[in-house]
Write a protein that holds these residues in place. Sequence first.
Motif, mmCIF file in Angstrom:
data_model
loop_
_atom_site.group_PDB
_atom_site.id
_atom_site.type_symbol
_atom_site.label_atom_id
_atom_site.label_comp_id
_atom_site.label_asym_id
_atom_site.label_seq_id
_atom_site.Cartn_x
_atom_site.Cartn_y
_atom_site.Cartn_z
ATOM 1 N N ALA A 78 4.432 17.502 -2.149
ATOM 2 C CA ALA A 78 3.666 16.272 -1.950
ATOM 3 C C ALA A 78 4.604 15.158 -1.517
ATOM 4 O O ALA A 78 5.739 15.058 -1.993
ATOM 5 C CB ALA A 78 2.946 15.877 -3.232
ATOM 6 N N ALA A 79 4.120 14.293 -0.624
ATOM 7 C CA ALA A 79 4.905 13.144 -0.174
ATOM 8 C C ALA A 79 3.971 11.981 0.108
ATOM 9 O O ALA A 79 2.817 12.166 0.500
ATOM 10 C CB ALA A 79 5.709 13.493 1.081
ATOM 11 N N CYS A 80 4.477 10.779 -0.089
ATOM 12 C CA CYS A 80 3.760 9.588 0.320
ATOM 13 C C CYS A 80 4.768 8.522 0.730
ATOM 14 O O CYS A 80 5.965 8.632 0.450
ATOM 15 C CB CYS A 80 2.806 9.077 -0.762
ATOM 16 S SG CYS A 80 3.564 8.768 -2.353
ATOM 17 N N LEU A 81 4.279 7.516 1.419
ATOM 18 C CA LEU A 81 5.119 6.473 2.003
ATOM 19 C C LEU A 81 4.710 5.141 1.399
ATOM 20 O O LEU A 81 3.552 4.742 1.490
ATOM 21 C CB LEU A 81 4.958 6.475 3.525
ATOM 22 C CG LEU A 81 5.838 5.555 4.375
ATOM 23 C CD1 LEU A 81 5.919 6.094 5.810
ATOM 24 C CD2 LEU A 81 5.331 4.117 4.418
ATOM 25 N N ARG A 103 -2.741 12.512 -4.678
ATOM 26 C CA ARG A 103 -2.510 12.615 -6.117
ATOM 27 C C ARG A 103 -1.148 12.034 -6.498
ATOM 28 O O ARG A 103 -0.997 11.408 -7.549
ATOM 29 C CB ARG A 103 -2.624 14.071 -6.564
ATOM 30 C CG ARG A 103 -4.053 14.617 -6.523
ATOM 31 C CD ARG A 103 -4.179 15.911 -7.282
ATOM 32 N NE ARG A 103 -3.405 16.984 -6.678
ATOM 33 C CZ ARG A 103 -3.876 17.810 -5.754
ATOM 34 N NH1 ARG A 103 -5.128 17.685 -5.324
ATOM 35 N NH2 ARG A 103 -3.114 18.767 -5.253
ATOM 36 N N LEU A 104 -0.154 12.241 -5.624
ATOM 37 C CA LEU A 104 1.151 11.640 -5.888
ATOM 38 C C LEU A 104 1.062 10.116 -5.835
ATOM 39 O O LEU A 104 1.653 9.420 -6.669
ATOM 40 C CB LEU A 104 2.184 12.150 -4.879
ATOM 41 C CG LEU A 104 3.603 11.603 -5.009
ATOM 42 C CD1 LEU A 104 4.209 12.017 -6.354
ATOM 43 C CD2 LEU A 104 4.473 12.083 -3.855
ATOM 44 N N ALA A 105 0.325 9.593 -4.875
ATOM 45 C CA ALA A 105 0.175 8.144 -4.750
ATOM 46 C C ALA A 105 -0.431 7.540 -6.003
ATOM 47 O O ALA A 105 -0.096 6.411 -6.392
ATOM 48 C CB ALA A 105 -0.678 7.810 -3.529
ATOM 49 N N LEU A 115 0.834 -1.195 0.000
ATOM 50 C CA LEU A 115 0.000 0.000 0.000
ATOM 51 C C LEU A 115 0.870 1.247 0.000
ATOM 52 O O LEU A 115 2.075 1.194 0.255
ATOM 53 C CB LEU A 115 -0.949 0.004 1.197
ATOM 54 C CG LEU A 115 -0.345 -0.095 2.605
ATOM 55 C CD1 LEU A 115 0.008 1.275 3.166
ATOM 56 C CD2 LEU A 115 -1.281 -0.811 3.558
ATOM 57 N N VAL A 116 0.220 2.373 -0.288
ATOM 58 C CA VAL A 116 0.857 3.684 -0.197
ATOM 59 C C VAL A 116 0.101 4.497 0.847
ATOM 60 O O VAL A 116 -1.123 4.649 0.760
ATOM 61 C CB VAL A 116 0.842 4.430 -1.540
ATOM 62 C CG1 VAL A 116 1.539 5.780 -1.409
ATOM 63 C CG2 VAL A 116 1.519 3.601 -2.627
ATOM 64 N N LEU A 117 0.825 4.994 1.854
ATOM 65 C CA LEU A 117 0.244 5.894 2.846
ATOM 66 C C LEU A 117 0.431 7.328 2.368
ATOM 67 O O LEU A 117 1.523 7.719 1.958
ATOM 68 C CB LEU A 117 0.925 5.711 4.202
ATOM 69 C CG LEU A 117 0.692 4.365 4.904
ATOM 70 C CD1 LEU A 117 1.585 4.251 6.138
ATOM 71 C CD2 LEU A 117 -0.764 4.192 5.295
#
Length: 338
Positions: A222-225, A186-188, A175-177
């Motif tokens: 923007a950032a995601c994990l 939006r980045l995810a 998954l992407v958090l």
Amino acid sequence: MTCGPDDTRLPVRVERSHPFMDRLPPPPSPLPRWKIEIAPPDLTPWLEGNCGVPGVMHYEGRRPGPHTVCVSLIHGNEFAGAIVLDRLLRERIRPRAGRLSLVFANPEAMTLFNPADPIRSRFVDEDMNRVWSPALLDDARSSHELDRARLLLPVILTADRLLDLHSMLWPGDPLVLTGISARGRRLAERIRGISLSVADRGHLAGCRLIDHPRFADTGSAAACLLEAGQHWQTDTVERTMQAVLSLIGPCCGLPIRTDQGAPQRHSIVTDVITARSGAFRFTRPFRSGAVVPTGGTIIAFDGDDEIRTPYDRCMLVMPNLRPACGQTAVRFARAVRE
């Protein structure tokens, strides 16, 4: 986005006045013997860095564009991301437009990795994914991870988009958090090969990198994990590579695969369950991404307390099958309705 009305919501934790020991699951068995399919990479060529920040390799394209940052080794025992960045550096991947930074955040923790006890090398002094609040970064307190975060901060503060590369201890769906920022979601959606994104508000224990104000609703980036799969598995490395290439491919002139599964499903975390005792245990070993169909289902006990799903079709996000007192045991999430 919305997750719909909460009129069917049920209590999450039911405190009982006396124990019913015959209803409790048996005590947990010893920790499993983890399957180790990969080894930590040799990062010697990159530890000095090339931009004045140790462990950061930075490159400039000939044309203007955003600053893309990929971060590995926030946790020293999660080195699938470091393997991917090492491979890209050895293949001399470079941006044609914008800027690209590949970061090895905590290589010192990785050097502590021991296959006989693989979960011990998560950090040197403290969890590096809990130290990113401005107040803490500006504080006088010192630790290995906090000092390292301060060194990396100039790179973080210039990032336009950031992908933080992680993996999971317990089995689960990748998954992407995204945090709570719409920009993060939006980045995810640009990350290929991952079919689920989850919006959440982080941890009470401290600020994650993706929750730094630079990436929050008031920020401009923007950032995601990425949780690419289980630690130490070859499939996790390959999935991480797909995700990274889907993000950096356009700026580096690399082809982007389009045959990487169905569009992402989106969910939002509604409840975070923290273990109040050392006796927290699940009724069965749930996988991350499991959906419990009926609200009110008991999925765990915390001492004498019953932990129940608060609504129908409740998703369990990254259940920690052996949480210590004070640790996050599981998050409850529900599907987002556009």
